[in-house]
Enzyme design. Sequence first.
Site, PDB file in Angstrom:
ATOM      1  N   TYR A 145     -13.379  -1.999   0.846  1.00 42.97           N
ATOM      2  CA  TYR A 145     -12.854  -3.172   0.134  1.00 42.97           C
ATOM      3  C   TYR A 145     -11.985  -3.998   1.064  1.00 42.97           C
ATOM      4  O   TYR A 145     -11.333  -3.465   1.952  1.00 42.97           O
ATOM      5  CB  TYR A 145     -12.069  -2.788  -1.129  1.00 42.97           C
ATOM      6  CG  TYR A 145     -10.946  -1.779  -0.938  1.00 42.97           C
ATOM      7  CD1 TYR A 145     -11.211  -0.418  -0.895  1.00 42.97           C
ATOM      8  CD2 TYR A 145      -9.619  -2.191  -0.828  1.00 42.97           C
ATOM      9  CE1 TYR A 145     -10.194   0.511  -0.747  1.00 42.97           C
ATOM     10  CE2 TYR A 145      -8.593  -1.266  -0.683  1.00 42.97           C
ATOM     11  CZ  TYR A 145      -8.889   0.088  -0.640  1.00 42.97           C
ATOM     12  OH  TYR A 145      -7.882   1.006  -0.490  1.00 42.97           O
ATOM     13  N   MET A 147      -8.750  -6.645   1.641  1.00 41.23           N
ATOM     14  CA  MET A 147      -7.465  -6.892   0.976  1.00 41.23           C
ATOM     15  C   MET A 147      -6.568  -7.849   1.738  1.00 41.23           C
ATOM     16  O   MET A 147      -6.762  -8.088   2.931  1.00 41.23           O
ATOM     17  CB  MET A 147      -6.733  -5.580   0.709  1.00 41.23           C
ATOM     18  CG  MET A 147      -6.234  -4.863   1.939  1.00 41.23           C
ATOM     19  SD  MET A 147      -5.224  -3.412   1.492  1.00 41.23           S
ATOM     20  CE  MET A 147      -3.761  -4.163   0.788  1.00 41.23           C
ATOM     21  N   LYS A 149      -2.239  -9.200   1.999  1.00 40.31           N
ATOM     22  CA  LYS A 149      -0.852  -8.985   1.611  1.00 40.31           C
ATOM     23  C   LYS A 149      -0.390 -10.283   0.942  1.00 40.31           C
ATOM     24  O   LYS A 149      -0.647 -11.380   1.456  1.00 40.31           O
ATOM     25  CB  LYS A 149       0.014  -8.671   2.845  1.00 40.31           C
ATOM     26  CG  LYS A 149      -0.264  -7.294   3.458  1.00 40.31           C
ATOM     27  CD  LYS A 149       0.428  -6.181   2.681  1.00 40.31           C
ATOM     28  CE  LYS A 149      -0.064  -4.790   3.074  1.00 40.31           C
ATOM     29  NZ  LYS A 149       0.340  -4.395   4.412  1.00 40.31           N
ATOM     30  N   SER A 223       1.548  -1.674  -1.786  1.00 39.19           N
ATOM     31  CA  SER A 223       0.378  -2.079  -2.569  1.00 39.19           C
ATOM     32  C   SER A 223       0.796  -2.671  -3.910  1.00 39.19           C
ATOM     33  O   SER A 223       0.251  -3.696  -4.341  1.00 39.19           O
ATOM     34  CB  SER A 223      -0.548  -0.885  -2.808  1.00 39.19           C
ATOM     35  OG  SER A 223      -0.981  -0.362  -1.585  1.00 39.19           O
TER      36      SER A 223
HETATM   37  O1  76R Z   1      -1.703   3.682  11.850  1.00 38.08           O
HETATM   38  C1  76R Z   1      -1.151   4.637  11.256  1.00 38.08           C
HETATM   39  O2  76R Z   1      -1.720   5.669  10.865  1.00 38.08           O
HETATM   40  C2  76R Z   1       0.303   4.491  10.988  1.00 38.08           C
HETATM   41  C3  76R Z   1       0.580   4.331   9.568  1.00 38.08           C
HETATM   42  C4  76R Z   1      -0.283   3.297   8.885  1.00 38.08           C
HETATM   43  C5  76R Z   1      -0.309   1.903   9.099  1.00 38.08           C
HETATM   44  C6  76R Z   1       0.473   1.056  10.088  1.00 38.08           C
HETATM   45  C7  76R Z   1      -1.232   3.596   7.847  1.00 38.08           C
HETATM   46  C8  76R Z   1      -1.506   4.875   7.412  1.00 38.08           C
HETATM   47  N1  76R Z   1      -1.773   2.418   7.404  1.00 38.08           N
HETATM   48  C9  76R Z   1      -1.256   1.378   8.147  1.00 38.08           C
HETATM   49  C10 76R Z   1      -1.575   0.022   8.033  1.00 38.08           C
HETATM   50 MN1  76R Z   1      -2.992   2.223   5.791  1.00 38.08          MN
HETATM   51  N2  76R Z   1      -4.257   2.008   4.247  1.00 38.08           N
HETATM   52  C11 76R Z   1      -4.517   0.838   3.575  1.00 38.08           C
HETATM   53  C12 76R Z   1      -5.235   1.157   2.384  1.00 38.08           C
HETATM   54  O3  76R Z   1      -5.591   0.487  -1.450  1.00 38.08           O
HETATM   55  C13 76R Z   1      -4.477   0.198  -0.965  1.00 38.08           C
HETATM   56  O4  76R Z   1      -3.445   0.141  -1.698  1.00 38.08           O
HETATM   57  C14 76R Z   1      -4.337  -0.089   0.493  1.00 38.08           C
HETATM   58  C15 76R Z   1      -5.600   0.168   1.315  1.00 38.08           C
HETATM   59  C16 76R Z   1      -5.449   2.527   2.370  1.00 38.08           C
HETATM   60  C17 76R Z   1      -6.189   3.334   1.324  1.00 38.08           C
HETATM   61  C18 76R Z   1      -4.827   3.048   3.547  1.00 38.08           C
HETATM   62  C19 76R Z   1      -4.817   4.399   3.906  1.00 38.08           C
HETATM   63  N3  76R Z   1      -2.905   0.180   5.988  1.00 38.08           N
HETATM   64  C20 76R Z   1      -2.336  -0.504   7.007  1.00 38.08           C
HETATM   65  C21 76R Z   1      -2.592  -1.912   6.831  1.00 38.08           C
HETATM   66  C22 76R Z   1      -2.135  -3.043   7.754  1.00 38.08           C
HETATM   67  C23 76R Z   1      -0.785  -3.466   7.280  1.00 38.08           C
HETATM   68  C24 76R Z   1      -0.145  -4.580   8.074  1.00 38.08           C
HETATM   69  O5  76R Z   1      -0.340  -4.675   9.297  1.00 38.08           O
HETATM   70  O6  76R Z   1       0.598  -5.363   7.441  1.00 38.08           O
HETATM   71  C25 76R Z   1      -3.309  -2.043   5.660  1.00 38.08           C
HETATM   72  C26 76R Z   1      -3.842  -3.316   5.044  1.00 38.08           C
HETATM   73  C27 76R Z   1      -3.503  -0.722   5.142  1.00 38.08           C
HETATM   74  C28 76R Z   1      -4.152  -0.437   3.973  1.00 38.08           C
HETATM   75  N4  76R Z   1      -3.101   4.246   5.673  1.00 38.08           N
HETATM   76  C29 76R Z   1      -2.487   5.177   6.475  1.00 38.08           C
HETATM   77  C30 76R Z   1      -4.020   4.932   4.874  1.00 38.08           C
HETATM   78  C31 76R Z   1      -3.978   6.335   5.229  1.00 38.08           C
HETATM   79  C32 76R Z   1      -4.894   7.406   4.604  1.00 38.08           C
HETATM   80  C33 76R Z   1      -3.022   6.480   6.218  1.00 38.08           C
HETATM   81  C34 76R Z   1      -2.586   7.756   6.901  1.00 38.08           C
HETATM   82  C35 76R Z   1      -3.326   7.874   8.198  1.00 38.08           C
HETATM   83  C36 76R Z   1      -3.006   9.110   8.940  1.00 38.08           C
HETATM   84  O7  76R Z   1      -1.834   9.339   9.244  1.00 38.08           O
HETATM   85  O8  76R Z   1      -3.966   9.840   9.229  1.00 38.08           O
END
Ligand code: 76R
Length: 249
Positions: A145, A147, A149, A223
């Site tokens: 999906y 998305m 901000k 979120s």
């Molecule tokens: O990179 C990293 O692992 C560090 C922590 C991290 C960042 C910076 C991280 C961890 N994410 C990051 C950035 Mn994420 N993520 C999403 C979604 O459905 C929703 O509500 C949101 C959709 C999921 C399911 C998800 C999962 N993440 C981001 C960004 C960019 C933000 C920005 O730059 O402003 C988005 C849009 C986003 C969205 N995130 C994790 C996960 C998971 C499972 C992790 C843990 C990863 C791990 O440690 O293995």
Amino acid sequence: MSEAAQTLDGWYCLHDFRSIDWSAWKLLTNEERQEALQEFNGLLAKWTTTEAEEKGSHAVYSIVGQKADFMMMILRPTMDELNQIELEFNKTKLAEFTIPTYSYVSVVELSNYLAGESNEDPYQNPHVRARLYPKLPQSQYACFYPMDKRRQGNDNWYSLSMDERRELMKSHGLIGRSYAGKVKQIITGSVGFDDYEWGVTLFSDDVLQFKKLVYEMRFDEVSARYGEFGAFFVGTHLDADKLQPFFEI
Ligand code: 76R
């Protein structure tokens, strides 16, 4: 002006969603269908060679529901290669029987919110490289999906300070990490490339974990307050063995 997050950018990514014109496909002879599938298998074999040479990766998933019948997710070092692949696919016989339903153009992205201070070049770090240039997991299920901000009134992600955003991203990361081993996520950035700001692609062998993860994240401020979502697509892995029965009439 708030400080922009720094991003590390990896492989370019195309999510290409197609429906199948089953009525037209059924009108072909068995032989014609096999020819079309053979040609497509040839294309897949080429992509597999590229993957073995670590110059890209790809995955094909069937999609459940009416938004599409299948998705090809392709990663390559340049956007031009994605364009070439798209063209090459569109010129195949099989493509004549597909209807493009959705696509998404982005680039694998890591941001520096939770990165520690370091003098090393992150592009040389093997852990970072494995995430920027990933071999896509061949998990049984994938979910995609796009998305954004939010940028509205008091809920404007982009007017928060770097420190505020970093703090919020901490709890986002913690929830994410609690799904380690169950869900693998690939975040691709698409500002300037496509209609939303990020593409989220999740992989798991347990489809229910997508619902659990996305639901749990909805309660997290990042979120709950700042997330805006596009259409969701979910489906099952189409490996080489499943392609034949998938297209068989
Ligand atoms: O990179 C990293 O692992 C560090 C922590 C991290 C960042 C910076 C991280 C961890 N994410 C990051 C950035 Mn994420 N993520 C999403 C979604 O459905 C929703 O509500 C949101 C959709 C999921 C399911 C998800 C999962 N993440 C981001 C960004 C960019 C933000 C920005 O730059 O402003 C988005 C849009 C986003 C969205 N995130 C994790 C996960 C998971 C499972 C992790 C843990 C990863 C791990 O440690 O293995």
